[in-house]
Design a protein around this motif. Structure first.
Motif, PDB file in Angstrom:
ATOM      1  N   ASN A   2       0.832  -1.198   0.000  1.00 22.43           N
ATOM      2  CA  ASN A   2       0.000   0.000   0.000  1.00 22.43           C
ATOM      3  C   ASN A   2       0.866   1.248   0.000  1.00 22.43           C
ATOM      4  N   THR A   3       0.218   2.387  -0.149  1.00 28.14           N
ATOM      5  CA  THR A   3       0.925   3.655  -0.334  1.00 28.14           C
ATOM      6  C   THR A   3       1.851   3.994   0.826  1.00 28.14           C
ATOM      7  N   SER A   4       1.367   3.845   2.064  1.00 33.00           N
ATOM      8  CA  SER A   4       2.207   4.224   3.209  1.00 33.00           C
ATOM      9  C   SER A   4       3.397   3.272   3.362  1.00 33.00           C
ATOM     10  N   ILE A   5       3.217   2.012   3.018  1.00 32.66           N
ATOM     11  CA  ILE A   5       4.328   1.056   3.082  1.00 32.66           C
ATOM     12  C   ILE A   5       5.366   1.403   2.013  1.00 32.66           C
ATOM     13  N   LYS A   6       4.907   1.783   0.824  1.00 35.16           N
ATOM     14  CA  LYS A   6       5.832   2.179  -0.242  1.00 35.16           C
ATOM     15  C   LYS A   6       6.623   3.424   0.155  1.00 35.16           C
ATOM     16  N   LYS A   7       5.946   4.379   0.757  1.00 38.61           N
ATOM     17  CA  LYS A   7       6.630   5.602   1.193  1.00 38.61           C
ATOM     18  C   LYS A   7       7.660   5.263   2.269  1.00 38.61           C
ATOM     19  N   GLU A   8       7.280   4.434   3.224  1.00 36.13           N
ATOM     20  CA  GLU A   8       8.199   4.023   4.295  1.00 36.13           C
ATOM     21  C   GLU A   8       9.398   3.263   3.723  1.00 36.13           C
ATOM     22  N   THR A   9       9.143   2.406   2.751  1.00 39.04           N
ATOM     23  CA  THR A   9      10.224   1.669   2.099  1.00 39.04           C
ATOM     24  C   THR A   9      11.177   2.623   1.397  1.00 39.04           C
ATOM     25  N   LEU A  10      10.630   3.583   0.667  1.00 39.73           N
ATOM     26  CA  LEU A  10      11.461   4.590  -0.010  1.00 39.73           C
ATOM     27  C   LEU A  10      12.323   5.357   0.995  1.00 39.73           C
ATOM     28  N   LEU A  11      11.722   5.787   2.096  1.00 40.38           N
ATOM     29  CA  LEU A  11      12.462   6.531   3.114  1.00 40.38           C
ATOM     30  C   LEU A  11      13.582   5.683   3.722  1.00 40.38           C
ATOM     31  N   ASN A  12      13.281   4.433   4.033  1.00 41.82           N
ATOM     32  CA  ASN A  12      14.283   3.553   4.650  1.00 41.82           C
ATOM     33  C   ASN A  12      15.431   3.246   3.698  1.00 41.82           C
ATOM     34  N   VAL A  13      15.098   2.955   2.450  1.00 42.91           N
ATOM     35  CA  VAL A  13      16.138   2.677   1.453  1.00 42.91           C
ATOM     36  C   VAL A  13      16.974   3.937   1.209  1.00 42.91           C
ATOM     37  N   ALA A  14      16.313   5.068   1.070  1.00 48.20           N
ATOM     38  CA  ALA A  14      17.031   6.321   0.837  1.00 48.20           C
ATOM     39  C   ALA A  14      17.949   6.638   2.017  1.00 48.20           C
ATOM     40  N   GLU A  15      17.469   6.465   3.233  1.00 46.24           N
ATOM     41  CA  GLU A  15      18.305   6.747   4.402  1.00 46.24           C
ATOM     42  C   GLU A  15      19.545   5.860   4.405  1.00 46.24           C
ATOM     43  N   ARG A  16      19.354   4.576   4.163  1.00 50.85           N
ATOM     44  CA  ARG A  16      20.492   3.649   4.146  1.00 50.85           C
ATOM     45  C   ARG A  16      21.500   4.039   3.071  1.00 50.85           C
ATOM     46  N   LEU A  17      21.017   4.311   1.880  1.00 60.13           N
ATOM     47  CA  LEU A  17      21.911   4.662   0.775  1.00 60.13           C
ATOM     48  C   LEU A  17      22.596   6.006   1.004  1.00 60.13           C
ATOM     49  N   PHE A  18      21.856   6.997   1.474  1.00 57.89           N
ATOM     50  CA  PHE A  18      22.462   8.299   1.762  1.00 57.89           C
ATOM     51  C   PHE A  18      23.528   8.154   2.844  1.00 57.89           C
ATOM     52  N   TYR A  19      23.234   7.332   3.839  1.00 57.42           N
ATOM     53  CA  TYR A  19      24.194   7.161   4.925  1.00 57.42           C
ATOM     54  C   TYR A  19      25.459   6.448   4.440  1.00 57.42           C
ATOM     55  N   GLU A  20      25.273   5.434   3.635  1.00 56.88           N
ATOM     56  CA  GLU A  20      26.421   4.639   3.168  1.00 56.88           C
ATOM     57  C   GLU A  20      27.238   5.345   2.092  1.00 56.88           C
ATOM     58  N   HIS A  21      26.575   6.129   1.221  1.00 56.08           N
ATOM     59  CA  HIS A  21      27.255   6.695   0.045  1.00 56.08           C
ATOM     60  C   HIS A  21      27.238   8.219  -0.025  1.00 56.08           C
ATOM     61  N   GLY A  22      26.594   8.861   0.934  1.00 60.18           N
ATOM     62  CA  GLY A  22      26.500  10.315   0.916  1.00 60.18           C
ATOM     63  C   GLY A  22      25.314  10.778   0.084  1.00 60.18           C
ATOM     64  N   PHE A  23      24.904  12.003   0.331  1.00 55.90           N
ATOM     65  CA  PHE A  23      23.741  12.541  -0.379  1.00 55.90           C
ATOM     66  C   PHE A  23      24.033  12.723  -1.863  1.00 55.90           C
ATOM     67  N   ARG A  24      25.227  13.167  -2.182  1.00 58.91           N
ATOM     68  CA  ARG A  24      25.599  13.420  -3.580  1.00 58.91           C
ATOM     69  C   ARG A  24      25.903  12.130  -4.338  1.00 58.91           C
ATOM     70  N   GLY A  25      26.228  11.075  -3.591  1.00 53.97           N
ATOM     71  CA  GLY A  25      26.635   9.830  -4.234  1.00 53.97           C
ATOM     72  C   GLY A  25      25.493   8.899  -4.594  1.00 53.97           C
ATOM     73  N   VAL A  26      24.277   9.330  -4.345  1.00 55.73           N
ATOM     74  CA  VAL A  26      23.117   8.466  -4.586  1.00 55.73           C
ATOM     75  C   VAL A  26      22.117   9.211  -5.452  1.00 55.73           C
ATOM     76  N   GLY A  27      21.689   8.549  -6.511  1.00 60.70           N
ATOM     77  CA  GLY A  27      20.674   9.131  -7.386  1.00 60.70           C
ATOM     78  C   GLY A  27      19.307   8.527  -7.124  1.00 60.70           C
ATOM     79  N   LEU A  28      18.302   9.199  -7.617  1.00 63.26           N
ATOM     80  CA  LEU A  28      16.934   8.712  -7.421  1.00 63.26           C
ATOM     81  C   LEU A  28      16.702   7.366  -8.094  1.00 63.26           C
TER      82      LEU A  28
END
Length: 184
Positions: A2-28
């Motif tokens: 559902n929509t809220s699960i997809k949003k939560e998944t996006l946030l969690n994946v984005a946080e992990r990737l931003f943390y591991e690779h930096g904000f500039r090192g990760v694309g959408l």
């Protein structure tokens, strides 16, 4: 999903990737791929990468404060020590590669969005948190204590990348005890 699960998944994946690779090192595209959602799903929830970063920081901050509050809640005798210990455990679990908020300040300084403000606000809130603790404890030197402990936690966070979270926490706890129990 559902929509809220997809949003939560996006946030969690984005946080992990931003943390591991930096904000500039990760694309959408990478976030979309790893979250296993359609392009439109991301854009339905976040109008831009900057908006996604803002929401990631807000989510991380909320988790941090919830973690710290749960750990310190109800502690009457030595809330400062419990706060330092909780922060150390957070570093071990969530912030072993450095501080995501400082990275956000560095990466987005002077840009026209709320990212830098959210990150700076997190740092200011830490100072206010310790001022509140000092006031609750009836300490005379509330402002000094708040600054000591804010600097202590910030220093531990910075040193984590150099000496590891466990050692940084060990030193922080020793220093914290000297601050609250100077005769020891």
């Amino acid at each position: 999903m559902n929509t809220s699960i997809k949003k939560e998944t996006l946030l969690n994946v984005a946080e992990r990737l931003f943390y591991e690779h930096g904000f500039r090192g990760v694309g959408l595209k990478q976030i979309i791929r790893e979250a296993n959602v359609a392009n439109m799903t991301l854009y339905n929830h976040f109008s831009s990468k900057e908006h996604l970063v803002e929401e990631v920081l807000k989510q991380r901050e909320e988790r941090y404060w919830s973690y710290l509050d749960d750990f310190v809640k109800g502690e009457i005798d030595s809330p400062f020590l419990f706060a330092v210990e909780a922060h150390g455990k957070w570093l071990e679990k969530e912030s072993y590669k450095g501080d995501m908020f400082l990275r956000a300040i560095e990466d987005y300084a002077g840009t026209n969005n709320d990212i830098e403000n959210i990150a700076r606000s997190h740092k200011s809130k830490l100072l206010r948190y310790f001022q509140t603790l000092a006031k609750r404890m009836g300490e005379d030197n509330q402002s000094d204590l708040a600054h000591y402990f804010t600097l202590l936690l910030e220093g531990a966070t910075s040193m984590t990348t150099l000496i590891g979270a466990e050692k940084a926490t060990e030193y922080s706890m020793a220093m914290a005890k000297k601050i609250v129990q100077p005769s020891s």
